[in-house]
Design a protein around this motif. Sequence first.
Motif, PDB file in Angstrom:
ATOM      1  N   LEU A 126     -36.944 -26.508  47.245  1.00 31.94           N
ATOM      2  CA  LEU A 126     -38.199 -25.964  46.756  1.00 31.94           C
ATOM      3  C   LEU A 126     -39.299 -26.184  47.791  1.00 31.94           C
ATOM      4  O   LEU A 126     -39.300 -27.184  48.506  1.00 31.94           O
ATOM      5  CB  LEU A 126     -38.595 -26.633  45.445  1.00 31.94           C
ATOM      6  CG  LEU A 126     -37.556 -26.602  44.315  1.00 31.94           C
ATOM      7  CD1 LEU A 126     -38.153 -27.247  43.054  1.00 31.94           C
ATOM      8  CD2 LEU A 126     -37.077 -25.211  44.034  1.00 31.94           C
ATOM      9  N   TRP A 166     -43.997 -33.791  42.681  1.00 31.50           N
ATOM     10  CA  TRP A 166     -43.184 -32.783  41.999  1.00 31.50           C
ATOM     11  C   TRP A 166     -42.925 -33.276  40.579  1.00 31.50           C
ATOM     12  O   TRP A 166     -42.617 -34.449  40.364  1.00 31.50           O
ATOM     13  CB  TRP A 166     -41.848 -32.559  42.698  1.00 31.50           C
ATOM     14  CG  TRP A 166     -41.928 -31.742  43.948  1.00 31.50           C
ATOM     15  CD1 TRP A 166     -41.977 -32.198  45.227  1.00 31.50           C
ATOM     16  CD2 TRP A 166     -41.966 -30.314  44.039  1.00 31.50           C
ATOM     17  NE1 TRP A 166     -42.048 -31.150  46.113  1.00 31.50           N
ATOM     18  CE2 TRP A 166     -42.036 -29.980  45.410  1.00 31.50           C
ATOM     19  CE3 TRP A 166     -41.943 -29.270  43.098  1.00 31.50           C
ATOM     20  CZ2 TRP A 166     -42.080 -28.654  45.863  1.00 31.50           C
ATOM     21  CZ3 TRP A 166     -41.986 -27.960  43.544  1.00 31.50           C
ATOM     22  CH2 TRP A 166     -42.057 -27.660  44.908  1.00 31.50           C
ATOM     23  N   CYS A 224     -45.358 -28.348  41.487  1.00 31.71           N
ATOM     24  CA  CYS A 224     -45.921 -29.287  42.441  1.00 31.71           C
ATOM     25  C   CYS A 224     -47.383 -29.548  42.065  1.00 31.71           C
ATOM     26  O   CYS A 224     -48.016 -28.744  41.356  1.00 31.71           O
ATOM     27  CB  CYS A 224     -45.806 -28.793  43.868  1.00 31.71           C
ATOM     28  SG  CYS A 224     -46.864 -27.424  44.304  1.00 31.71           S
ATOM     29  N   CYS A 233     -43.694 -25.847  48.346  1.00 33.09           N
ATOM     30  CA  CYS A 233     -44.998 -25.755  47.695  1.00 33.09           C
ATOM     31  C   CYS A 233     -46.050 -25.669  48.796  1.00 33.09           C
ATOM     32  O   CYS A 233     -46.230 -26.630  49.553  1.00 33.09           O
ATOM     33  CB  CYS A 233     -45.239 -26.958  46.802  1.00 33.09           C
ATOM     34  SG  CYS A 233     -46.907 -27.075  46.145  1.00 33.09           S
ATOM     35  N   GLU A 287     -45.517 -22.503  44.452  1.00 29.18           N
ATOM     36  CA  GLU A 287     -44.138 -22.964  44.596  1.00 29.18           C
ATOM     37  C   GLU A 287     -43.205 -21.791  44.836  1.00 29.18           C
ATOM     38  O   GLU A 287     -43.469 -20.660  44.394  1.00 29.18           O
ATOM     39  CB  GLU A 287     -43.654 -23.701  43.337  1.00 29.18           C
ATOM     40  CG  GLU A 287     -44.460 -24.926  42.949  1.00 29.18           C
ATOM     41  CD  GLU A 287     -45.440 -24.635  41.848  1.00 29.18           C
ATOM     42  OE1 GLU A 287     -45.800 -25.570  41.107  1.00 29.18           O
ATOM     43  OE2 GLU A 287     -45.878 -23.464  41.724  1.00 29.18           O
TER      44      GLU A 287
END
Length: 125
Positions: A20, A36, A96, A22, A6
């Motif tokens: 964000l 998530w 994640c 991942c 992440e």
Amino acid sequence: QVQLVESGGGLVQPGESLKLSCTAIGFSQGHYAMGWFRQAPGKEREWVSCIGFNGDNTAYGASGKGRFTISRDNAKNTVYLQMNSLRPEDTAVYFCAARPWVISAPCPRAQYDYWGQGTQVTVSS
């Protein structure tokens, strides 16, 4: 070796946004449902969102509905969480997770097999 990495966390003020990311390493994310989760200090881990293998199925927990958007780019082996209108109560470590996609559970809220190490999101003025 299977890894989920992440990135994108940080310190923001209330009302601001973060995105964000991942990225999956060591496996093809395109065969997996992705989720998530987040965990605030002293609280249990909370499901935030999920997305099916091709992006057609998405779902959100109450905390992020209307403010968060999950998406994925299988060509980049990456899933995203766009978070808008952030609030102090969104402060948490965000993780994640990946789970092999099955038709009976295209966008699962639990029972994930692989997890990232987490990225800290802090919302404070």
